[in-house]
Design a protein around this motif. Structure first.
Motif, PDB file in Angstrom:
ATOM      1  N   HIS A 104       0.877  -1.326   0.295  1.00  0.00           N
ATOM      2  CA  HIS A 104      -0.293  -0.411   0.057  1.00  0.00           C
ATOM      3  C   HIS A 104       0.871   1.013   0.295  1.00  0.00           C
ATOM      4  N   ARG A 105       0.801   2.159  -0.846  1.00  0.00           N
ATOM      5  CA  ARG A 105       0.838   3.476  -0.759  1.00  0.00           C
ATOM      6  C   ARG A 105       0.897   5.030  -0.571  1.00  0.00           C
ATOM      7  N   ARG A 106      -0.779   4.701  -0.761  1.00  0.00           N
ATOM      8  CA  ARG A 106      -1.668   5.806   0.401  1.00  0.00           C
ATOM      9  C   ARG A 106      -1.294   6.377   1.954  1.00  0.00           C
ATOM     10  N   TYR A 107      -1.247   7.766   2.292  1.00  0.00           N
ATOM     11  CA  TYR A 107      -1.319   7.569   3.594  1.00  0.00           C
ATOM     12  C   TYR A 107      -2.640   8.568   3.464  1.00  0.00           C
ATOM     13  N   ARG A 108      -2.375   8.456   5.128  1.00  0.00           N
ATOM     14  CA  ARG A 108      -3.629  10.403   5.492  1.00  0.00           C
ATOM     15  C   ARG A 108      -2.642  10.479   6.851  1.00  0.00           C
ATOM     16  N   GLU A 109      -1.878  11.729   7.259  1.00  0.00           N
ATOM     17  CA  GLU A 109      -1.393  12.076   8.730  1.00  0.00           C
ATOM     18  C   GLU A 109      -2.501  12.791   8.792  1.00  0.00           C
ATOM     19  N   CYS A 110      -3.563  11.906  10.093  1.00  0.00           N
ATOM     20  CA  CYS A 110      -4.146  12.354  11.345  1.00  0.00           C
ATOM     21  C   CYS A 110      -3.667  14.044  12.462  1.00  0.00           C
ATOM     22  N   VAL A 111      -3.515  15.060  12.900  1.00  0.00           N
ATOM     23  CA  VAL A 111      -3.196  15.300  13.531  1.00  0.00           C
ATOM     24  C   VAL A 111      -4.129  15.709  14.638  1.00  0.00           C
ATOM     25  N   SER A 112      -4.010  15.806  15.448  1.00  0.00           N
ATOM     26  CA  SER A 112      -5.058  16.334  16.744  1.00  0.00           C
ATOM     27  C   SER A 112      -4.571  17.711  17.800  1.00  0.00           C
ATOM     28  N   VAL A 113      -4.795  18.671  17.505  1.00  0.00           N
ATOM     29  CA  VAL A 113      -3.961  19.665  18.631  1.00  0.00           C
ATOM     30  C   VAL A 113      -5.011  19.712  19.609  1.00  0.00           C
ATOM     31  N   ASP A 114      -4.984  20.487  20.754  1.00  0.00           N
ATOM     32  CA  ASP A 114      -6.318  20.656  21.967  1.00  0.00           C
ATOM     33  C   ASP A 114      -6.393  21.960  21.716  1.00  0.00           C
ATOM     34  N   LEU A 115      -6.997  22.461  22.367  1.00  0.00           N
ATOM     35  CA  LEU A 115      -7.674  24.069  21.208  1.00  0.00           C
ATOM     36  C   LEU A 115      -8.252  24.404  23.164  1.00  0.00           C
ATOM     37  N   TYR A 116      -7.700  25.971  23.294  1.00  0.00           N
ATOM     38  CA  TYR A 116      -8.958  26.470  24.893  1.00  0.00           C
ATOM     39  C   TYR A 116      -9.985  27.009  24.726  1.00  0.00           C
ATOM     40  N   ALA A 117     -10.677  27.839  24.777  1.00  0.00           N
ATOM     41  CA  ALA A 117     -11.239  29.180  24.552  1.00  0.00           C
ATOM     42  C   ALA A 117     -11.863  29.707  25.338  1.00  0.00           C
ATOM     43  N   ARG A 118     -11.319  30.791  26.103  1.00  0.00           N
ATOM     44  CA  ARG A 118     -11.359  32.075  26.748  1.00  0.00           C
ATOM     45  C   ARG A 118     -11.856  33.095  26.484  1.00  0.00           C
ATOM     46  N   PRO A 119     -12.874  33.279  27.307  1.00  0.00           N
ATOM     47  CA  PRO A 119     -13.859  34.714  26.940  1.00  0.00           C
ATOM     48  C   PRO A 119     -12.514  36.266  27.445  1.00  0.00           C
ATOM     49  N   ALA A 120     -13.195  36.606  26.610  1.00  0.00           N
ATOM     50  CA  ALA A 120     -12.267  37.936  26.913  1.00  0.00           C
ATOM     51  C   ALA A 120     -12.045  39.174  27.783  1.00  0.00           C
ATOM     52  N   ASN A 121     -13.062  38.312  28.507  1.00  0.00           N
ATOM     53  CA  ASN A 121     -12.632  39.337  29.930  1.00  0.00           C
ATOM     54  C   ASN A 121     -12.340  38.744  31.001  1.00  0.00           C
ATOM     55  N   GLU A 122     -11.050  37.123  30.742  1.00  0.00           N
ATOM     56  CA  GLU A 122     -10.491  36.845  31.323  1.00  0.00           C
ATOM     57  C   GLU A 122      -9.491  36.622  31.799  1.00  0.00           C
TER      58      GLU A 122
END
Length: 61
Positions: free
Chosen positions: A37-55
């Motif tokens: 087999h010669r076809r691959y997909r690299e799958c990346v997961s990055v954790d994100l954190y959303a914070r309100p502007a008033n914090e």
């Protein structure tokens, strides 16, 4: 730190999840050697954190 895995696009196999890109690449090379087999997909997961502007550290418009 991003977590990634490599998935074969020709079958359902995929590498174990890892933070080591070289390990994921090596899995793909070994899989290619075993299966042809010669076809691959690299799958990346990055954790994100959303914070309100008033914090602390938020950006205020």
């Amino acid at each position: 730190m991003p977590v990634l895995y490599t998935a074969c696009k020709d079958c359902t196999e995929r590498s174990p999840a890892t933070t080591d890109r070289a390990a994921s690449d090596l899995w793909a090379l070994e899989h290619a050697g075993r299966t042809g087999h010669r076809r691959y997909r690299e799958c990346v997961s990055v954790d994100l954190y959303a914070r309100p502007a008033n914090e602390t550290g938020g950006i205020t418009p």
